[in-house]
Write a protein that holds these residues in place. Structure first.
Motif, PDB file in Angstrom:
ATOM      1  N   ARG A  19      55.459  28.830  -5.563  1.00 46.62           N
ATOM      2  CA  ARG A  19      55.989  29.868  -6.445  1.00 46.62           C
ATOM      3  C   ARG A  19      55.555  29.643  -7.886  1.00 46.62           C
ATOM      4  O   ARG A  19      55.175  30.585  -8.591  1.00 46.62           O
ATOM      5  N   SER A  20      55.623  28.391  -8.326  1.00 50.69           N
ATOM      6  CA  SER A  20      55.182  28.101  -9.696  1.00 50.69           C
ATOM      7  C   SER A  20      53.694  28.403  -9.864  1.00 50.69           C
ATOM      8  O   SER A  20      53.280  28.989 -10.879  1.00 50.69           O
ATOM      9  N   GLN A  21      52.904  28.041  -8.856  1.00 52.89           N
ATOM     10  CA  GLN A  21      51.477  28.354  -8.931  1.00 52.89           C
ATOM     11  C   GLN A  21      51.238  29.865  -8.930  1.00 52.89           C
ATOM     12  O   GLN A  21      50.389  30.364  -9.670  1.00 52.89           O
ATOM     13  N   LEU A  22      52.026  30.590  -8.109  1.00 51.95           N
ATOM     14  CA  LEU A  22      51.888  32.042  -8.066  1.00 51.95           C
ATOM     15  C   LEU A  22      52.299  32.682  -9.391  1.00 51.95           C
ATOM     16  O   LEU A  22      51.646  33.618  -9.874  1.00 51.95           O
ATOM     17  N   GLU A  23      53.375  32.162 -10.002  1.00 53.36           N
ATOM     18  CA  GLU A  23      53.797  32.692 -11.302  1.00 53.36           C
ATOM     19  C   GLU A  23      52.734  32.435 -12.367  1.00 53.36           C
ATOM     20  O   GLU A  23      52.450  33.308 -13.195  1.00 53.36           O
ATOM     21  N   GLU A  24      52.161  31.242 -12.349  1.00 56.08           N
ATOM     22  CA  GLU A  24      51.086  30.957 -13.305  1.00 56.08           C
ATOM     23  C   GLU A  24      49.899  31.882 -13.080  1.00 56.08           C
ATOM     24  O   GLU A  24      49.295  32.386 -14.037  1.00 56.08           O
ATOM     25  N   LEU A  25      49.571  32.130 -11.796  1.00 51.79           N
ATOM     26  CA  LEU A  25      48.457  33.034 -11.494  1.00 51.79           C
ATOM     27  C   LEU A  25      48.760  34.458 -11.960  1.00 51.79           C
ATOM     28  O   LEU A  25      47.895  35.129 -12.546  1.00 51.79           O
ATOM     29  N   MET A  26      50.007  34.894 -11.711  1.00 51.08           N
ATOM     30  CA  MET A  26      50.383  36.238 -12.153  1.00 51.08           C
ATOM     31  C   MET A  26      50.366  36.352 -13.670  1.00 51.08           C
ATOM     32  O   MET A  26      49.919  37.363 -14.238  1.00 51.08           O
TER      33      MET A  26
ATOM     34  N   LEU B 163      46.818  36.535 -14.705  1.00 46.59           N
ATOM     35  CA  LEU B 163      46.285  37.873 -14.418  1.00 46.59           C
ATOM     36  C   LEU B 163      46.825  38.905 -15.392  1.00 46.59           C
ATOM     37  O   LEU B 163      46.091  39.801 -15.843  1.00 46.59           O
ATOM     38  N   SER B 164      48.128  38.781 -15.720  1.00 51.06           N
ATOM     39  CA  SER B 164      48.717  39.724 -16.674  1.00 51.06           C
ATOM     40  C   SER B 164      48.086  39.575 -18.045  1.00 51.06           C
ATOM     41  O   SER B 164      47.755  40.568 -18.709  1.00 51.06           O
ATOM     42  N   ARG B 165      47.900  38.319 -18.482  1.00 50.33           N
ATOM     43  CA  ARG B 165      47.249  38.103 -19.776  1.00 50.33           C
ATOM     44  C   ARG B 165      45.823  38.613 -19.767  1.00 50.33           C
ATOM     45  O   ARG B 165      45.362  39.245 -20.736  1.00 50.33           O
TER      46      ARG B 165
END
Length: 366
Positions: free
Chosen positions: A117-124, A127-129
């Motif tokens: 989840r932490s990796q997915l949040e960092e990826l999101m 991607l958002s940035r």
């Protein structure tokens, strides 16, 4: 019965005080008691007490036997319960060990899920940035290109279209860090709409209309055009009047009279230089006026409004000096030329500095 006489010997008064002696009658009574033995009611009392004791002992023995049996049953029940408790405790221990194993597996999976989840949040977030950065760069390039196009064409429509598109995209994204950019875009749009800017495409269209109208304008020294259309003649209503209304000779005389009137033209010319133009010079007057209008068109495209003003003033003077402005076409052309002269003013295209500054700040990540 008379009481027996007490045969005790009493010492005289004043003699030595000693313990009284037992009388003979009491001694005789004690002897009788020892000789005769116990009485029957005492024996019955003792027997009753013995029977009661035996019965009580029996009842006590029976009660103790019941208590012993109950204690034995309770002891057996307690043993079975203890056995069941030991079995239950063993099952509970096994269940606890199994639960602990499952809990450890669950903790491991939970930690793995938390890591994912932490990796997915960092990826999101990345991607958002990245999406926001791409959006900012795209909007900035579109606005700069629209500003250059507005400077070249002299119209604010490309700039307004780019700002409107940027506003719609920012509203759709709805990012808090891009809110200052949205406010800057809105302010620039309102400022551009409130600024009066010369509409270059409309002015170019009007100049083209003037160039096309020059060829059809009548000059002041031009010969009048013969009106070939004859006014409708009123024909009498009666058939006899129709028969004698006009003969062939009257038609011949009417045609001869119309040709005679076209041979001579009487007019008043307030500007003698217009009447002195030779017929071959009329061509050059028209061509010079068209060249002046085309030169004003080039100056408008080059954003040289002083040249446009000079050429249009001269074009208006030529129209009023050499062409007949009394006709409807002449008045329309002169009004169009004056309108172009009034609208071709030096007005600077508004810049979108607030939007560019907000986009630069957003691209820097501040």
């Amino acid at each position: 019965m008379k009481p027996e006489q007490d045969d005790t010997y009493q010492l005289p008064p004043g003699g030595p005080k000693t313990e009284p002696l037992v009388s003979a009658s009491e001694l005789n009574r004690a002897d009788r008691v020892h000789v005769t033995g116990p009485s029957p009611w005492w024996m019955r009392s003792i027997g009753v007490l013995a029977v009661v004791g035996v019965v009580g002992s029996g009842l006590m023995w029976v009660k103790l036997s019941g208590i012993q049996e109950q204690l034995a049953r309770q002891s057996a029940d307690s043993g079975s319960q203890a056995t069941q408790a030991r079995m239950t405790s063993k099952q509970a221990e096994e269940l606890a060990r199994e639960t602990a194993a499952r809990l450890s597996v669950t903790d491991a999976k939970l930690s793995e899920v938390a890591l994912q989840r932490s990796q997915l949040e960092e990826l999101m977030q990345s991607l958002s940035r990245s999406r926001d950065e791409n959006l900012v760069v795209d909007i900035e390039s579109a606005i700069r290109l629209a500003q250059q196009q507005a400077q070249l064409t002299g119209s604010v429509q490309p700039l307004l279209a780019a700002l409107n598109s940027a506003e719609q995209r920012l509203i759709k994204v709805a990012q808090p860090r891009l809110a200052p950019v949205l406010r800057a875009v809105t302010r620039d749009m309102e400022r551009i709409k409130a600024t009066a800017v010369a509409d270059t495409p409309a002015l170019l269209f009007k100049l083209d209309e003037l160039v096309r109208a020059v060829d059809r304008l009548p000059l002041l020294n031009a010969v009048g055009v013969v009106n070939t259309e004859k006014p409708p003649q009123v024909v009498p209503a009666t058939s006899w009047a129709k028969a004698i209304s006009m003969g062939w000779w009257e038609k011949v005389m009417s045609d001869v009279w119309d040709d005679a009137k076209n041979l001579i033209r009487v007019s008043r010319i307030d500007k003698p230089e217009a009447s002195m133009l030779a017929p071959d010079q009329s061509y050059f007057v028209r061509e010079n006026l068209k060249l002046r209008l085309l030169n004003a068109r080039l100056g408008l495209l080059a954003r040289h409004f002083d040249v446009v003003q000079s050429d249009m003033k001269q074009a208006n003077d030529d129209l009023a000096q050499y062409f007949d402005m009394q006709t409807r076409q002449g008045q329309t052309t002169l009004a169009l030329a004056r309108e172009v002269l009034a609208q071709s003013k030096q007005i600077e295209i508004p810049r979108v500095d607030d939007t560019i500054a907000a986009l630069t700040t957003a691209a820097a990540g501040r």
